[in-house]
Design a protein around this motif. Structure first.
Motif, mmCIF file in Angstrom:
data_model
loop_
_atom_site.group_PDB
_atom_site.id
_atom_site.type_symbol
_atom_site.label_atom_id
_atom_site.label_comp_id
_atom_site.label_asym_id
_atom_site.label_seq_id
_atom_site.Cartn_x
_atom_site.Cartn_y
_atom_site.Cartn_z
ATOM 1 N N GLN A 1 43.118 22.832 73.247
ATOM 2 C CA GLN A 1 43.008 21.430 73.665
ATOM 3 C C GLN A 1 44.272 20.657 73.270
ATOM 4 O O GLN A 1 44.803 19.870 74.052
ATOM 5 N N SER B 1 36.622 30.024 74.417
ATOM 6 C CA SER B 1 35.315 29.384 74.169
ATOM 7 C C SER B 1 34.172 30.380 74.330
ATOM 8 O O SER B 1 33.058 30.124 73.888
ATOM 9 N N MET C 1 41.572 28.364 77.456
ATOM 10 C CA MET C 1 40.571 27.589 76.703
ATOM 11 C C MET C 1 39.156 28.088 77.009
ATOM 12 O O MET C 1 38.330 28.264 76.107
ATOM 13 N N THR D 1 32.872 32.426 80.500
ATOM 14 C CA THR D 1 34.202 31.885 80.804
ATOM 15 C C THR D 1 34.163 31.113 82.125
ATOM 16 O O THR D 1 34.723 30.021 82.247
ATOM 17 N N ARG E 1 35.625 30.587 67.797
ATOM 18 C CA ARG E 1 35.583 29.751 68.987
ATOM 19 C C ARG E 1 36.142 28.342 68.787
ATOM 20 O O ARG E 1 37.122 27.951 69.425
ATOM 21 N N VAL F 1 39.481 26.770 70.550
ATOM 22 C CA VAL F 1 39.342 25.789 71.631
ATOM 23 C C VAL F 1 40.102 24.512 71.246
ATOM 24 O O VAL F 1 40.826 23.932 72.069
#
Ligand code: ATP
Ligand code: MG
Length: 446
Positions: free
Chosen positions: A375, A360, A356, A256, A367, A371
């Motif tokens: 976004q 991830s 995010m 992270t 994932r 993400v």
């Protein structure tokens, strides 16, 4: 003489020339030489000279001179508005407290001055006419991307424990490896960090966290990090036993950290966001759970950053982000606006960036989708901000004075009314226009 060419900026060249014209030796030294040689723009240019501090002051008497650390031989000369640190060649005296020398002795030998410096890549000097002075082979280590102590690593760390963290900081920022002998000494001597002030640890650790190789260095030197942040240790190897997670808590944390932009607030928030997990683990037939972990992580963040004497604004923001990090985003404009209203646009964006980075680093199966969703929410947030969508009282087309003039009684009714109007504007039931807002007010009793 090495055939390298460094072009110091004009004010620095002028400082070198003036010292040389007065009969002294003068070189640029340390970080600026390292950075110039690796093709990066140095952020400041330090000079070293055999001139004693009073001679430096005399040499630059026509300029603004700041006596930065006269007893250590450092003065700052301002030339064409550029501050330049000039330090007399020196040898450090005995280190009694693993932090700083009890005394310093001035010397006429540049090599002696370079020998007191921490790492070979930081122990090079350069003069445009005399070329590169590199008695400890810093250029070789620069080429091999290697952080190596000047001399015996254990002795150098024993003199000044901060160098342990500086080694990791430079390795992270420059994406260098740590030479095996230096690495061994880092591991065995890490307890020396207890002698180092919280502020200096904070400075180095923050730079380490923001470095391009932060993940690799934090993996390799987790033991060192736990020496200064013992609250993080329980995360290491803590199996989450949950289908949403492929990694133990510590590995997830470091991924992270690596996935979030390299800014201090964001990197600290990423480092601390799951620190509470090992303290609230429960199991059921679906797997492991960590109910309430964000709150506990926030408490740990307060403790860790307070002990680190982190500045208040950074602490408050990191804690706010950690506490809110597992907020469930649904992606609607309405929700995004409410988050902006509650936290402000900057913190809302940071919260999304943390989200995010967090997703991830979760299980591979989820994932990409998560993400992409984050976004998209970030893009909506940016659009709302660019459109100057009304998301705060400040943006409302009326203020408290307008309401009072329109008959709203002074006192808490004003705030309540403003908030109610903002709710309506954000939900789209009222337009953010002065007349529309004032007309929506209930008739005043008079
Ligand atoms: P940057 O400024 O980019 O962080 P730098 O190398 O200039 O990197 P500074 O902390 O500004 O680092 O120190 C300047 C120089 O002083 C270093 O390059 C190194 O030669 C020397 N130095 C700084 N701190 C120490 C220390 N604790 N022990 C030995 N030498 C040091
Ligand atoms: Mg510097």
């Amino acid at each position: 003489m090495m055939s390298v060419r460094i072009l110091p900026p004009a004010p620095v060249q002028k400082a070198l020339d003036m010292l040389c014209a007065a009969g002294f030796e003068a070189y640029v030294v340390g970080g600026c030489v390292r950075d110039a040689l690796r093709g990066a723009e140095p952020h400041d240019w330090d000079c070293t000279t055999n001139a004693k501090p009073d001679a430096i002051c005399a040499c630059f008497h026509e300029f603004h001179v700041i006596e930065t650390g006269l007893q250590h031989g450092t003065v700052t000369v301002v030339i064409d508005r550029m501050p330049i640190e000039i330090t007399t060649y020196r040898i450090d005296g005995v280190y009694a407290d693993h932090r700083r020398p009890e005394s310093v002795t001035f010397t006429d030998s540049l090599t002696d001055d370079l020998a007191r410096r921490d790492f070979t890549v930081n122990a090079m000097a350069y003069h445009p006419e005399h070329g590169l002075i590199d008695p400890f082979h810093g250029t070789d280590d620069l080429r091999q991307k290697c952080i190596r102590c000047v001399g015996d690593p254990a002795a150098r760390f024993n003199e000044d424990g901060l160098r342990i963290l500086r080694a990791l900081r430079f390795a992270s920022v420059l994406d260098f490896t740590v030479h095996p002998d230096t690495e061994n000494a880092v591991h065995t001597m890490k307890s020396l960090l207890q002698h180092i002030s919280a502020e200096r640890i904070d400075t180095e650790l923050t730079k380490l966290l923001c470095g391009q190789a932060a993940e690799r260095i934090l993996v390799q030197f987790a033991d060192v990090v736990f020496t200064v942040l013992h609250e993080l240790k329980p995360m290491q190897g803590f199996d989450q036993r949950n289908p949403h997670h492929d990694y133990d808590v510590w590995t997830h944390t470091l991924k992270t950290v690596a996935a979030i932009p390299p800014e201090p607030v964001l990197r600290w928030a990423a480092l601390l966001h799951d620190s509470g997990k090992p303290h609230c683990f429960t199991m059921d037939e679906r797997g492991g759970h960590f109910y309430g972990h964000a709150e506990i992580s926030a408490e740990i963040a307060v403790r860790a950053l307070t002990a680190m004497k982190s500045d208040r604004r950074r602490l408050d923001r990191v804690v706010e982000l950690v506490k809110a990090h597992d907020f469930v985003w649904n992606g609607t404009e309405k929700q995004i606006k409410r988050v902006v209203r509650r936290y402000g646009a900057e913190a809302a964006e940071q919260l999304l960036l943390l989200h995010m980075a967090d997703v991830s680093a979760q299980a591979a199966a989820y994932r990409a989708e998560r993400v992409a969703q984050a976004q998209q929410i970030l893009e909506t947030l940016h659009r709302l901000c660019a459109e100057e969508a009304c998301m705060s009282l400040r943006q409302l087309a009326v203020n408290g004075r307008d309401l009072i003039a329109a008959g709203v009684p002074e006192g808490k009714a004003v705030g309540e009314t403003l908030n109610r109007l903002l709710d309506a504007v954000m939900d789209g039931t009222l337009s953010n226009e002065r007349s529309a807002l004032l007309q929506s007010l209930p008739e005043s009793p008079s």
